[in-house]
Design a protein around this motif. Structure first.
Motif, PDB file in Angstrom:
ATOM      1  N   GLU A 220      41.314  -5.633  61.679  1.00  0.00           N
ATOM      2  CA  GLU A 220      42.406  -4.900  61.004  1.00  0.00           C
ATOM      3  C   GLU A 220      42.549  -5.447  59.462  1.00  0.00           C
ATOM      4  OE1 GLU A 220      45.983  -6.084  63.021  1.00  0.00           O
ATOM      5  OE2 GLU A 220      45.557  -4.747  64.955  1.00  0.00           O
ATOM      6  N   ASP A 222      43.662  -3.928  55.633  1.00  0.00           N
ATOM      7  CA  ASP A 222      44.406  -2.668  54.949  1.00  0.00           C
ATOM      8  C   ASP A 222      43.730  -2.624  53.590  1.00  0.00           C
ATOM      9  OD1 ASP A 222      45.741  -1.514  56.652  1.00  0.00           O
ATOM     10  OD2 ASP A 222      47.901  -2.642  56.116  1.00  0.00           O
ATOM     11  N   ASN A 274      42.782   0.673  59.581  1.00  0.00           N
ATOM     12  CA  ASN A 274      43.655   0.510  58.648  1.00  0.00           C
ATOM     13  C   ASN A 274      44.378   1.721  58.480  1.00  0.00           C
ATOM     14  OD1 ASN A 274      41.840   2.654  57.519  1.00  0.00           O
ATOM     15  ND2 ASN A 274      40.755   1.069  56.562  1.00  0.00           N
TER      16      ASN A 274
END
Length: 363
Positions: A220, A222, A274
């Motif tokens: 995970e 971003d 993302n």
């Protein structure tokens, strides 16, 4: 399509901030294949239909369907690793020039099925449509370039706060735990795209993941720094241990960013989640949070990072409108060419090609 549940779906071409990129040449390899079928023809002549017919005839568990990023419902190719055979659309913009025609490549031409007399009356229309399509595609790439610049800025900011040494130690522990056997060879990297920008937005084939591996690590991230470093190191160590990898690169940074990595022999996958391709809740697996490798002081740059994310998303949305326009223009070109095709000749070429494939496969 036979064995549909086991077919793998990839792209080998993608639109990037640097223009159109093709990885087709990976399959133009006599050490990998016994035979490569190069399909040539105009838009709308039935190349994709021919490739789908080939896929129906020979597909098995490891068959790869290579989709067209311009129109994902169409195929750019089909690859049969178990047979050592592939058939690819060899026309522009992913042109493949035979190096040993007849000995390695078989050229399958659909041009003879065109009525040139019929097309002569549409000369100016086709030239104008081609020019307009090229202009729309160029605008699309310019917007991608703008979005790519913003995303690169985000990556560089995040990299300042990323603990690369901690990532290295994590990868070392992971391989000590998971890899008990080192092979006496250097592993090979196969490059693919699991997702790419299309006229309808970013398209991904998450169903591939469960087909390629039983154990999934979901990264995970971003901002793109942790996943970039993590997957690059995992790929390097895996190949040093002798394992082949499938590196699914990011179309926005295809030269140095692996979004998703698979090690088939170990049945392991490392997938980035993302806002552009959210996989949380879609995949089951162990989560690796980018936060564990990121200094908390990155919060001081939060405003800039959020601005970049919103700006990139807006630019990509505008970019898609230009690709959609290019697709509509291509559709008008295809309509003209389709009207000038003798599909009985295409059927004859299809039948002959299938016979040649059976002969090459020895089945």
């Amino acid at each position: 399509m036979s064995a549909e549940a086991n077919l793998l779906h990839f792209f080998l071409c993608a639109n990037t901030p640097y223009g159109f990129v093709s990885e087709m040449e990976q399959l133009h390899n006599p050490r990998l294949l016994k035979r490569l079928f190069c399909v040539e023809g105009s838009p709308g002549c039935g190349k994709s239909t021919l490739l789908k017919r080939i896929a129906q005839e020979f597909s098995s568990q490891d068959t790869e369907l290579i989709h067209c990023s311009f129109d994902p419902n169409s195929l750019d190719g089909v690859y049969f690793p178990h047979l050592g055979l592939a058939a690819l659309d060899a026309t522009q913009p992913h042109r493949i020039s035979p190096t040993a025609p007849g000995a390695f490549e078989t050229v399958v031409s659909l041009y003879d099925a065109l009525d040139e007399g019929e097309l002569a009356g549409h000369r100016e229309d086709l030239l104008e449509l081609g020019q307009q399509e090229a202009q729309s595609t160029q605008r699309y790439h310019r917007f991608l370039s703008a979005a790519g610049t913003i995303l690169s800025d985000t990556y560089r900011i995040a990299l300042e706060f990323t603990d690369a040494d901690k990532i290295t130690r994590f990868v070392q522990r992971l391989f000590y735990k998971e890899v008990k056997l080192r092979l006496d060879r250097r592993g090979h990297e196969a490059v693919r795209f699991l997702s790419t920008g299309t006229p309808t937005g970013i398209l991904m084939y998450p169903e591939n993941i469960a087909k390629l591996c039983e154990r999934v690590y979901l990264i995970e991230d971003d901002w793109g720094a942790v996943s970039r470093l993590l997957n690059a190191q995992i790929a390097c160590v895996a190949m040093e241990c002798g394992y082949d990898v499938i590196a699914c690169r990011c179309p926005m940074s295809h030269l140095d960013k692996i979004d998703h990595l698979f090690i088939p022999a170990l049945s392991m996958g490392f997938c980035t989640s993302n806002r552009f391709h959210p996989l949380r809740g879609v995949l089951e697996g162990k989560t690796i949070s980018a936060q564990r490798f990121t200094d908390k002081s990155i919060r001081s740059r939060r405003e800039r990072l959020h601005f970049n994310r919103k700006a990139a998303a807006q630019i990509l949305l505008e970019a898609g409108s230009h690709l959609e326009q290019a697709q509509k223009l291509r559709g008008l070109e295809e309509k003209i060419y389709t009207g000038a095709m003798d599909f009985s000749k295409v059927d004859a070429v299809t039948q002959r090609t299938l016979e040649q494939l059976h002969e090459a496969a020895g089945v």
